[in-house]
Design an enzyme around this catalytic site. Structure first.
Site, PDB file in Angstrom:
ATOM      1  N   ARG A 199      -2.795  10.434   6.709  1.00  0.00           N
ATOM      2  CA  ARG A 199      -2.834   9.026   7.143  1.00  0.00           C
ATOM      3  C   ARG A 199      -2.395   8.099   6.015  1.00  0.00           C
ATOM      4  O   ARG A 199      -2.803   8.290   4.858  1.00  0.00           O
ATOM      5  CB  ARG A 199      -4.267   8.656   7.550  1.00  0.00           C
ATOM      6  CG  ARG A 199      -4.437   7.188   7.848  1.00  0.00           C
ATOM      7  CD  ARG A 199      -5.839   6.858   8.303  1.00  0.00           C
ATOM      8  NE  ARG A 199      -6.822   6.910   7.247  1.00  0.00           N
ATOM      9  CZ  ARG A 199      -7.136   5.906   6.431  1.00  0.00           C
ATOM     10  NH1 ARG A 199      -6.529   4.748   6.524  1.00  0.00           N
ATOM     11  NH2 ARG A 199      -8.072   6.044   5.499  1.00  0.00           N
ATOM     12  N   GLN A 221      -8.039  14.349   4.474  1.00  0.00           N
ATOM     13  CA  GLN A 221      -7.442  13.549   3.402  1.00  0.00           C
ATOM     14  C   GLN A 221      -8.374  13.414   2.203  1.00  0.00           C
ATOM     15  O   GLN A 221      -9.521  12.983   2.346  1.00  0.00           O
ATOM     16  CB  GLN A 221      -7.110  12.156   3.922  1.00  0.00           C
ATOM     17  CG  GLN A 221      -6.461  11.274   2.866  1.00  0.00           C
ATOM     18  CD  GLN A 221      -5.919   9.992   3.480  1.00  0.00           C
ATOM     19  OE1 GLN A 221      -6.659   9.039   3.674  1.00  0.00           O
ATOM     20  NE2 GLN A 221      -4.649   9.974   3.787  1.00  0.00           N
ATOM     21  N   PHE A 228       0.859  -1.181   0.000  1.00  0.00           N
ATOM     22  CA  PHE A 228       0.000   0.000   0.000  1.00  0.00           C
ATOM     23  C   PHE A 228       0.898   1.235   0.000  1.00  0.00           C
ATOM     24  O   PHE A 228       2.063   1.159   0.422  1.00  0.00           O
ATOM     25  CB  PHE A 228      -0.871   0.016   1.271  1.00  0.00           C
ATOM     26  CG  PHE A 228      -2.356  -0.030   0.992  1.00  0.00           C
ATOM     27  CD1 PHE A 228      -2.914  -1.026   0.212  1.00  0.00           C
ATOM     28  CD2 PHE A 228      -3.213   0.926   1.532  1.00  0.00           C
ATOM     29  CE1 PHE A 228      -4.288  -1.083  -0.024  1.00  0.00           C
ATOM     30  CE2 PHE A 228      -4.587   0.886   1.307  1.00  0.00           C
ATOM     31  CZ  PHE A 228      -5.120  -0.129   0.525  1.00  0.00           C
ATOM     32  N   LEU A 268     -15.319   5.217  -3.301  1.00  0.00           N
ATOM     33  CA  LEU A 268     -13.896   4.885  -3.274  1.00  0.00           C
ATOM     34  C   LEU A 268     -13.485   3.792  -4.256  1.00  0.00           C
ATOM     35  O   LEU A 268     -14.196   2.817  -4.453  1.00  0.00           O
ATOM     36  CB  LEU A 268     -13.512   4.428  -1.861  1.00  0.00           C
ATOM     37  CG  LEU A 268     -12.000   4.370  -1.649  1.00  0.00           C
ATOM     38  CD1 LEU A 268     -11.425   5.762  -1.540  1.00  0.00           C
ATOM     39  CD2 LEU A 268     -11.660   3.566  -0.415  1.00  0.00           C
ATOM     40  N   ARG A 319      -0.934   9.307  -0.037  1.00  0.00           N
ATOM     41  CA  ARG A 319      -2.148   9.740  -0.736  1.00  0.00           C
ATOM     42  C   ARG A 319      -2.179  11.218  -1.091  1.00  0.00           C
ATOM     43  O   ARG A 319      -2.696  11.608  -2.138  1.00  0.00           O
ATOM     44  CB  ARG A 319      -3.360   9.426   0.139  1.00  0.00           C
ATOM     45  CG  ARG A 319      -3.629   7.959   0.203  1.00  0.00           C
ATOM     46  CD  ARG A 319      -4.730   7.637   1.155  1.00  0.00           C
ATOM     47  NE  ARG A 319      -4.998   6.210   1.082  1.00  0.00           N
ATOM     48  CZ  ARG A 319      -5.833   5.572   1.871  1.00  0.00           C
ATOM     49  NH1 ARG A 319      -6.485   6.235   2.823  1.00  0.00           N
ATOM     50  NH2 ARG A 319      -6.030   4.292   1.730  1.00  0.00           N
ATOM     51  N   HIS A 343     -12.053  11.856   2.042  1.00  0.00           N
ATOM     52  CA  HIS A 343     -12.060  10.468   2.507  1.00  0.00           C
ATOM     53  C   HIS A 343     -11.913  10.316   4.007  1.00  0.00           C
ATOM     54  O   HIS A 343     -12.537   9.445   4.620  1.00  0.00           O
ATOM     55  CB  HIS A 343     -10.906   9.758   1.794  1.00  0.00           C
ATOM     56  CG  HIS A 343     -10.791   8.301   2.070  1.00  0.00           C
ATOM     57  ND1 HIS A 343     -11.814   7.424   1.807  1.00  0.00           N
ATOM     58  CD2 HIS A 343      -9.783   7.553   2.579  1.00  0.00           C
ATOM     59  CE1 HIS A 343     -11.430   6.192   2.133  1.00  0.00           C
ATOM     60  NE2 HIS A 343     -10.210   6.257   2.625  1.00  0.00           N
ATOM     61  N   GLU A 380      -7.037   1.661  -2.822  1.00  0.00           N
ATOM     62  CA  GLU A 380      -5.608   1.786  -3.117  1.00  0.00           C
ATOM     63  C   GLU A 380      -4.996   0.422  -3.471  1.00  0.00           C
ATOM     64  O   GLU A 380      -3.928   0.358  -4.079  1.00  0.00           O
ATOM     65  CB  GLU A 380      -4.929   2.354  -1.865  1.00  0.00           C
ATOM     66  CG  GLU A 380      -3.540   2.842  -2.067  1.00  0.00           C
ATOM     67  CD  GLU A 380      -3.085   3.692  -0.885  1.00  0.00           C
ATOM     68  OE1 GLU A 380      -3.901   4.447  -0.326  1.00  0.00           O
ATOM     69  OE2 GLU A 380      -1.905   3.600  -0.530  1.00  0.00           O
ATOM     70  N   HIS A 437      -8.677  11.245  -0.853  1.00  0.00           N
ATOM     71  CA  HIS A 437      -8.133  10.008  -1.429  1.00  0.00           C
ATOM     72  C   HIS A 437      -7.981  10.242  -2.923  1.00  0.00           C
ATOM     73  O   HIS A 437      -8.875  10.803  -3.557  1.00  0.00           O
ATOM     74  CB  HIS A 437      -9.121   8.867  -1.155  1.00  0.00           C
ATOM     75  CG  HIS A 437      -8.566   7.508  -1.421  1.00  0.00           C
ATOM     76  ND1 HIS A 437      -8.263   7.060  -2.680  1.00  0.00           N
ATOM     77  CD2 HIS A 437      -8.237   6.497  -0.573  1.00  0.00           C
ATOM     78  CE1 HIS A 437      -7.791   5.815  -2.593  1.00  0.00           C
ATOM     79  NE2 HIS A 437      -7.768   5.461  -1.318  1.00  0.00           N
TER      80      HIS A 437
END
Ligand code: FAD
Length: 635
Positions: free
Chosen positions: A423, A247, A121, A263, A322, A388, A266, A249
């Site tokens: 994050r 955040q 990730f 979404l 991200r 997100h 990822e 995304h």
């Protein structure tokens, strides 16, 4: 005296996502009587939507992984603004929390030799995300619920009543926290179906209410993410930190309009998917920031080799944190190199065989087929940034999850500090388990310490809470009456356009003016009908929270004159080491109708943790003064 249903517990947990359920399990195991209150159905928390996995340095796929590497990745991802003690506890305890989930019945995907499988990730140096296909959150919630049922069965055997020590109150929204002096005394709420009021007396309340995404127009978040816990904490006298860091995304669906924002995990990039612009170019190589240049490949050959040989190659830039990927996509679209519907292309079809895509990414395959009529095994997806996650939240003491208000605890997305300015993917599910457990312990120990000095709820406070809950039925000023849906839509548009992924000082000031107007208009909101399942009334109550939390985001965003993680100021594009030392703290203002934001110093990073980084890396983030005593300057 208000007529209402009354319950007394030792600990009331608000929220039944991963954080709330783990906190409830812990408090029950510590011998407390626990209520779990959630405004959605039991099992339909946000956690259930989590796709990619749980980050934990178990080292199952690459044995070089350990808590120190995970700690370093988390701090880098958060651009060193993280509360380092939280990041340390999280990195150290995440593997135990994942293994513990297996004892609750979780079944993760396995490696060939039978260990829990771990996937790549963004921002994680090694494959680290334990997963169940792309439906990991579902398995997490399922196994936590299973543990709750097994505890209830134990209680039935002992007391004759399944719910004697642990009871779930589903579809019940908390609107206020009640105090006895400076201490928490309970929570007030209503049943969504009947509209009837309910009062929970409890010396300890754990907030686990998740995020704030519904204040923004394009979001991956579902209806219950209205910042309730953030607002409840503020009104109870607690402080919020890091609210400027939201955040976006990088990969949400952009088409068709009805699903914009949903979404795209990822994992698509973690499993080999690449981002291309309208010229077919893999553009992320153009967006590797200086601080990450030594860790990310600058050419396609090396990036592709990394998937099979991580020891000798740098990572593909599609797996940058991200914030970096979201800004890069934004720039490509702005430069006219976007896809037909205003995103870019995410392609996994040319990278993996069709059957492998369906095996690894079943939900994504289904989601695009059903919602956009796109077969991701044959053609690329169109994707763009979507709101997100909020890094900001209740300021807590890391070891116990205690807020500054006695008896009030917070864990999961509603708590701030752990993720700093950004994050890393997978670090939320592990955060929920690590700090959910700690909040359950913290709340139990607090209750034990009270002895017989239990707080008492004043009837006058209950009456006031019930009056406030129905105020919108009374009708606003004649001629100026407002509808909650209109005010909500305008709030979402304002936050999206003026306090979104790229911010400018003047625009944030405009947003603050708009928010003030929306607050005035919200005072004239009228809801029609009665209290039985009335979504207009529910939204009117949620809006109070969204407006307060949006004010925190906008005020903090205006004050932070630098760009870092989830806060990009076009008029202050650089990261500023002096700002890294400061946190912006939001509290309720004296009038109780808005927020004040002040700055305070970060607690300096402990020397042994500082020693985990090369001096050259620290020099990119810290001031020379902070590094004066750091040894190994030549490393
Ligand atoms: P939630 O799971 O959202 O639970 C909040 C609870 O609070 C709910 O039960 C809600 O009903 C309740 N609640 C809220 N307000 C009130 C109120 N006023 N009264 C009563 N109850 C209330 N993270 C990862 O680490 N890995 C991933 O792969 C991942 N994938 C994601 C995919 C999607 C689509 C999304 C949206 C997020 C993803 N995340 C992922 C992030 C992660 O899922 C969330 O941050 C996390 O689940 C939040 O958990 P929580 O327990 O804090 O809150």
């Amino acid at each position: 005296m208000t007529e209402l249903e009354r319950h007394d517990y030792d600990v009331v947990v608000i929220g039944a996502g991963g954080a709330g359920l783990r906190a409830a399990i812990e408090a029950r195991q510590q011998g407390k009587r626990v209520a779990v209150v959630c405004k959605s159905l039991f099992g339909k928390a946000h956690t259930v939507m989590a796709e990619g996995g749980i980050a934990a340095s178990m080292g199952n796929v690459n044995s070089d992984d350990n808590w120190q590497v995970h700690f370093r990745d988390t701090m880098r991802g958060g651009k060193f603004l993280n509360n380092w003690r939280m990041a340390e506890l999280h990195a150290k305890e995440a593997p135990d929390r994942v293994w513990e989930l297996e004892t609750y019945g979780a079944l993760f995907d396995r490696t060939k030799d039978g260990k829990i499988s771990q996937r790549n990730f963004g921002g994680h140096e090694y494959p680290r995300l334990a997963h169940v296909g792309d439906r990991t959150g579902l398995e997490l919630i399922r196994s936590l619920q299973q543990k709750i049922v097994s505890l209830q069965q134990e209680d039935k055997r002992e007391t004759g009543d399944y719910e004697s020590r642990l009871k779930v109150f589903a579809e019940c929204t908390v609107t206020e926290l009640l105090r006895d002096g400076d201490r928490i005394a309970g929570a007030f709420g209503y049943w969504r179906e009947s509209g009837r009021f309910v009062l929970f007396g409890a010396p300890a309340v754990v907030l686990a209410t998740g995020g704030i995404g519904k204040s923004f127009k394009v979001t991956s978040n579902s209806w219950e993410y209205t910042g309730d816990g953030h607002a409840l904490a503020l009104r109870a006298g607690a402080s919020l930190i890091n609210m400027e860091f939201v955040q976006f995304h990088p990969t949400g669906m952009v088409w068709p309009p009805s699903v914009k924002g949903i979404l795209v995990t990822e994992s698509v990039r973690g499993d080999g998917g690449v981002l291309r612009n309208s010229d077919g170019k893999r553009f992320m190589f153009d967006y590797i920031p200086d601080v990450f240049k030594d860790k990310y490949a600058d050419n396609e050959d090396e990036a592709d080799r990394w998937y099979t040989d991580q020891g000798n190659n740098r990572r593909p830039p599609e797996l940058l944190p991200r914030d970096e990927v979201a800004r890069a996509i934004n720039s490509e679209v702005k430069a006219g190199r976007g896809s037909p519907h205003g995103g870019v292309f995410l392609d996994v079809s040319s990278r993996l065989p069709a059957e492998e895509i369906i095996r690894r990414l079943p939900s994504m395959h289904h989601q695009f087929k059903e919602l956009a009529d796109v077969d991701i095994t044959k053609e690329p997806m169109e994707v763009g940034p979507t709101c997100h996650y909020v890094m900001g939240g209740v300021e807590v003491e890391p070891d116990t999850a205690a807020s500054s208000v006695a008896g009030l605890f917070a864990c999961g997305e509603v708590a701030g500090g752990m993720h700093g300015s950004n994050r890393l993917g997978g670090n939320s599910l592990s955060d929920l388990l690590v700090f959910g457990r700690r909040a359950g312990t913290g709340a139990s120990e607090y209750v034990d310490g009270l002895g017989d000095k239990k707080p008492v709820i004043a009837e006058s406070d209950v009456d006031a809470a019930s009056r406030r809950a129905v105020a919108e039925f009374d009708g606003g000023e004649a001629g100026a009456q407002e509808n909650p849906y209109t005010v909500h839509t305008q709030l979402q548009q304002t936050m999206n356009d003026l306090v979104g992924i790229i911010r400018r000082g003047g625009e944030v000031e405009q947003a603050l003016v708009a928010l003030e107007e929306l607050k005035q208009r919200a005072r004239n909101i009228v809801v029609e009908g009665h209290r039985q399942f009335n979504p207009g009334w529910h939204l009117a109550l949620d809006l109070r929270n969204m407006l307060l939390v949006s004010e925190c985001v906008a005020k903090a965003a205006l004050l932070r004159t630098e760009s870092r993680g989830g806060h990009t100021r076009e008029d202050h594009p650089a990261m500023d080491a002096d700002w890294r030392k400061q946190l912006l703290v939001c509290v309720l203002n004296a009038a109780g109708d808005g927020v004040d934001v002040t700055s305070k110093d970060q607690i300096p990073l402990r020397p042994d943790l500082m020693g985990l980084f090369e001096y050259t890396e620290l020099a990119k983030y810290f001031t020379p003064g902070e590094l004066a005593d750091v040894p190994a300057k030549e490393s």
